[in-house]
Enzyme design. Structure first.
Site: not given
Ligand code: BES
Ligand code: ZN
Length: 622
Positions: A157, A159, A287-289, A313-314, A317, A336, A402
């Protein structure tokens, strides 16, 4: 302002073209990145304006026994005309050898700073074309999660700033590079990356990867495990371990529809394929995009496709974030907030407005609750534009980026009308594709291309959204009849006006059930929720969002029959969004001992560093 950027672009072009021996290919790429002046990124030591990485060749051997990767990272670079060094970010890496253009080179590793790591400064000259770093990773490197035992698994991971714990790189979202990789893994496992991927295992455990579109380092990703592939559409497919592959194929079978809807909204998908990898439950996020291959938690497999908004969502991105990338982590809302807005529009297009408005209501609820909390802790953190200097960029991952970000864009849509807003967004993505964006430049672009009159600008109050606290007065009102009906049911049921049997639970969708469970007041008794559970078997639901909401209530009302389920959930699931509220609920209800026992004795060893970092702060030391 505009003039200034044109001038900067011109002068930087001169610097770069002034450099004699560079290949035309890499110079073109660097130009593209430099179309907008890069803001200072306080979370990276790199100085990309002096010398920048363009392309990576990564050669790696993954060793599960030693929990380490031995690798060589070879970068093509572009230097400014008086460059003397190139600086990369590293953390928890063993640097074994560094070469410049095939010859051993001198380098220096600077002092280590908490979570930022150290600068790796390599001596070069303006003509240097290639740097090569031979290194190995440490077993506890923060990006990794190693699963041992019968079903070994490794995932990364990266990010926000964890790429540097497994790859020396200019670990800043403003630096993009293409890559190829050759990865050796144990023979019975498959390797996957944020790149063109294999779909079958091979006997040698040897895999090659290609990522021809330039990406920032936080989108570098690797996973290794015993996974299978199933196609679910022309451009879409899923990877999962054998025990989950059937369920995953069913759950995500509508992925191609989401992709088609997304393209219809905001333009061509630029990454060729969109696949999804189901990770072990220890994955700290939903999730991670990662480009071409979203990494996802298995907790969204509900058996009824009710949690696919996470995939929307992903996928979104792929435009907001992966194509147009936040310049620094202070601009995280540009990644976001845009993505939540886009996610909502995909959901509306595929499943209808009734569903998407329920989701919008839940988003608004989460936002209002979190704004309250953040206003007490650090009111400036409720601004869309963050100030994360000297802080962990992870602190920026709140409902502000978000859901306040989403509300801002929704307000813009409502101000100018959907048709105009959609044209604006589509152009925004295509004009800034493979480039960075920061908050100031976005506002400037917005005022030139959408809020073209004084009246519109006054109506939108962008300043209040960007640098003001809480929610501005023009925050959109989200209305959903179905959610209102649930809220009425919560009130009537809590007061004894309607019985548990009279609730429409069986017919409610996930969003309605979730709303019900997350809105029970303090006056609701243990007897009431016990009755509810006996009627509708909530504690044995296969939907992890519902289960999570139930477990929080169970903790708060001390429904001890659910505590075994709670313990297994906390041991197996490492998704931080679930862990934080559950451990916090135990702390707030004088059940700290149980929280400590589960966390330190049973669960912590299974979690990813992203989750332990947060839980270590939440819970007292052992
Ligand atoms: N890119 C994010 C995850 C992230 C953000 C990892 C900042 C590390 C640092 C991913 O797209 C995300 O927002 N995931 C959300 C899901 C979403 C439906 C809101 C999560 O994992 O909860
Ligand atoms: Zn996101």
């Amino acid at each position: 302002m505009r003039l200034f950027y044109t001038f900067t672009l011109l002068s930087l072009s001169l610097i770069f073209f002034g450099c004699s021996n560079e290949s035309p290919k890499s110079s073109k790429k660097s130009q593209a990145i430099l179309e907008m002046k890069r803001a200072t990124d306080f979370h990276s030591f790199s100085k990309p304006d002096e010398a920048i990485i363009d392309h990576l060749e990564w050669d790696a051997i993954v060793n599960f026994d030693s929990r380490s990767i031995e690798a060589t990272a070879t970068y093509s670079i572009t230097s400014s005309k008086d460059a003397e060094r190139i600086i990369l970010d590293i953390r928890e890496l063993n640097i074994l050898n560094v070469q410049v253009d095939g010859r051993d080179a001198s380098y220096e590793i600077g002092e280590e700073r908490p979570f930022i790591g150290s600068p790796l400064s390599i001596n070069i000259n303006p003509d240097s074309k290639e740097i090569s770093i031979n290194y190995s990773t440490q077993p506890g490197a923060d990006a990794f999660l190693w699963v041992e035992g019968e079903n070994p698994f490794l995932f990364t991971q990266s990010q926000a700033i964890l790429a540097r714990t497994w790859l020396p790189c200019q670990d800043s979202p403003g630096v993009r590079f293409t890559y190829n990789a050759m990865v050796k893994v144990p023979p019975n496992l498959m390797a996957l990356m944020s790149a063109e991927n294999p779909t079958t295992k091979n006997d040698q455990g040897y895999y090659e990867f290609k990522m021809d579109q330039p990406i920032p380092s936080y989108l570098m990703a690797l996973a290794v495990g015993d996974v299978e592939f199933r196609s679910v559409g022309e451009h879409t497919g899923v990877y999962a371990t054998p025990d989950l592959i059937d369920a995953a194929e069913y759950e995500f079978s509508e992925m191609e529809d989401l992709l088609v809807a997304a393209e219809a909204l905001y333009g061509k998908y630029r990454w060729e394929r969109y696949d999804l990898l189901v990770l072990p439950a220890a994955f700290p996020f939903g999730g991670m995009e990662n480009p071409r291959l979203t990494f996802a938690t298995p907790t969204i497999i509900a058996g009824d496709r009710s949690l696919v908004s996470l995939v929307a969502h992903e996928l979104a991105h792929s435009w907001s974030g992966n194509l147009v990338t936040n310049s620094t982590w202070d601009d995280f809302w540009l990644n976001e907030g845009f993505t939540v807005y886009f996610e909502q529009r995909i959901m509306e297009a595929v499943y209808g407005r009734e569903i998407s408005e329920m989701l919008a209501c839940l988003s608004y609820q989460g936002l209002v609750e979190e704004v309250d909390v953040i206003m007490d802790l650090n009111p400036n953190d409720t601004h869309l534009r963050l100030h994360l200097k000297d802080r962990n960029p992870d602190d920026g991952m709140t409902a502000i980026a978000y859901d306040k970000g989403y509300m801002f864009l929704r307000m813009l849509e409502e101000t100018v009308g959907r048709e105009e807003f959609d044209v604006f967004l589509k152009n925004y993505f295509s004009k800034h594709a493979f480039q960075i964006m920061d908050t100031d430049n976005f506002i400037e672009y917005l005022n030139i291309n959408l809020l073209t009159t004084k009246e519109l600008q006054e109506q939108a109050k962008a300043d209040e959204w960007i640098d003001g606290k809480g929610l501005p007065s023009n925050c959109p009102v989200v209305k959903s009849q179905r959610i209102e009906d649930v809220d009425k049911a919560v009130a009537d049921w809590s007061n004894g006006l309607i019985s548990s049997e009279e609730l429409d639970w069986e017919n409610w969708l996930y969003q309605e059930r979730y709303r019900f469970l997350t809105n029970l007041g303090e006056d609701v008794t243990l007897a009431q929720i016990t009755e509810l559970n006996e009627l509708y078997s909530i504690s044995s639901t296969g939907n992890n969002e519902i289960l999570f909401a139930w477990l929080e209530q169970a903790i708060r009302k001390q429904h001890t029959q659910s505590y075994d389920r709670l313990e297994t959930f906390l041991i197996n699931v490492g998704r931080r969004k679930f862990l934080t509220p559950l451990y916090r609920a135990m702390i707030e209800t004088d059940q700290l001992e149980m929280a400590m026992d589960i966390y330190y004795n049973k669960a912590r060893k299974n979690y990813h560093s992203v989750a332990t970092a947060t839980m270590d702060e939440l819970l007292p030391k052992e």
